[in-house]
Scaffold this active site. Sequence first.
Site, PDB file in Angstrom:
ATOM      1  N   VAL A  80       0.834  -1.201   0.000  1.00 31.76           N
ATOM      2  CA  VAL A  80       0.000   0.000   0.000  1.00 31.76           C
ATOM      3  C   VAL A  80       0.869   1.252   0.000  1.00 31.76           C
ATOM      4  O   VAL A  80       0.634   2.200  -0.766  1.00 31.76           O
ATOM      5  CB  VAL A  80      -0.947   0.004   1.217  1.00 31.76           C
ATOM      6  CG1 VAL A  80      -1.840   1.241   1.186  1.00 31.76           C
ATOM      7  CG2 VAL A  80      -1.802  -1.251   1.243  1.00 31.76           C
ATOM      8  N   TYR A  81       1.892   1.259   0.828  1.00 28.46           N
ATOM      9  CA  TYR A  81       2.808   2.397   0.880  1.00 28.46           C
ATOM     10  C   TYR A  81       3.510   2.589  -0.460  1.00 28.46           C
ATOM     11  O   TYR A  81       3.582   3.699  -0.990  1.00 28.46           O
ATOM     12  CB  TYR A  81       3.833   2.174   1.997  1.00 28.46           C
ATOM     13  CG  TYR A  81       4.820   3.300   2.162  1.00 28.46           C
ATOM     14  CD1 TYR A  81       4.433   4.500   2.752  1.00 28.46           C
ATOM     15  CD2 TYR A  81       6.144   3.166   1.727  1.00 28.46           C
ATOM     16  CE1 TYR A  81       5.331   5.543   2.907  1.00 28.46           C
ATOM     17  CE2 TYR A  81       7.048   4.202   1.882  1.00 28.46           C
ATOM     18  CZ  TYR A  81       6.644   5.386   2.471  1.00 28.46           C
ATOM     19  OH  TYR A  81       7.542   6.418   2.618  1.00 28.46           O
ATOM     20  N   SER A  82       4.025   1.497  -1.027  1.00 28.32           N
ATOM     21  CA  SER A  82       4.704   1.600  -2.318  1.00 28.32           C
ATOM     22  C   SER A  82       3.766   2.151  -3.383  1.00 28.32           C
ATOM     23  O   SER A  82       4.162   2.991  -4.200  1.00 28.32           O
ATOM     24  CB  SER A  82       5.227   0.230  -2.752  1.00 28.32           C
ATOM     25  OG  SER A  82       6.400  -0.116  -2.053  1.00 28.32           O
ATOM     26  N   SER A 128       1.265   4.157  -2.980  1.00 31.82           N
ATOM     27  CA  SER A 128       1.063   5.599  -2.773  1.00 31.82           C
ATOM     28  C   SER A 128       2.251   6.398  -3.292  1.00 31.82           C
ATOM     29  O   SER A 128       2.082   7.487  -3.871  1.00 31.82           O
ATOM     30  CB  SER A 128       0.826   5.903  -1.287  1.00 31.82           C
ATOM     31  OG  SER A 128       2.019   5.872  -0.520  1.00 31.82           O
TER      32      SER A 128
END
Length: 242
Positions: A152-154, A156
């Site tokens: 999820v972070y990647s 974003s």
Amino acid sequence: MSGRFDGKVAVITGGASGIGLATVEALLAEGATVVAVDRDRAALEAMGARLGPACVAQVTDLLDPESCDAMVPEILEKTGRIDILHCNAGSYIGGDLSETSPAAIDRMLNLNVNAVMKNVHAVIPHMSARGSGDILVTCSVAGNSAIPWEPVYSASKWAITCFVQTTRRQLLKHGIRVGQVSPGPVISALLADWPEENLRKAKENGALIEPAEVADAVLYMLSRPRNVTIRDMIVLPSNFDI
């Protein structure tokens, strides 16, 4: 103090801690007036007492639509101009996607992506009218490589990489430079969500960098001649294996 940023007004979101705080301190030392944006009023007040009147507090909750929309107008009322906008605030989700809640996904995407887009959108008319400005975004090495333990972070940060590089092309004709700084793992509160084993190994191996080392990269980018744009600076711990 070299005074490289004498007379400049810089705005830094997430300015009360981590990379944001380190960049506030670095720009102040170079002569800028710096607006530190954060939702933590107490932390901003403490910063002002410690750093002096050139550090201007702006209490904004970027996850609150009204507060986010009011940020740039309120800053312009205080300072009259914005030369530099550094969209630095962000959050982190690590681990398997199946272990992440929908609410946590919404919160992170709203802060890491939507708030950045809205802040940049809000400052464009002011910078365009003046024919000059710098917009920087704190991205991540995860915006350049698919990191398997943080999908999820990647995602974003990949979105932000696309946003920065497309917006850069649109705003160049208005005299506005746009770029991003993409750190590897930084010693900050964001790493609290890292898998414990990954964090332990990174600390043991020296695969982490300090916020001040990212701030150094930001100042380098901002201090280039106006005909030079550093579109993305990747700053890695030398022993980070990716």
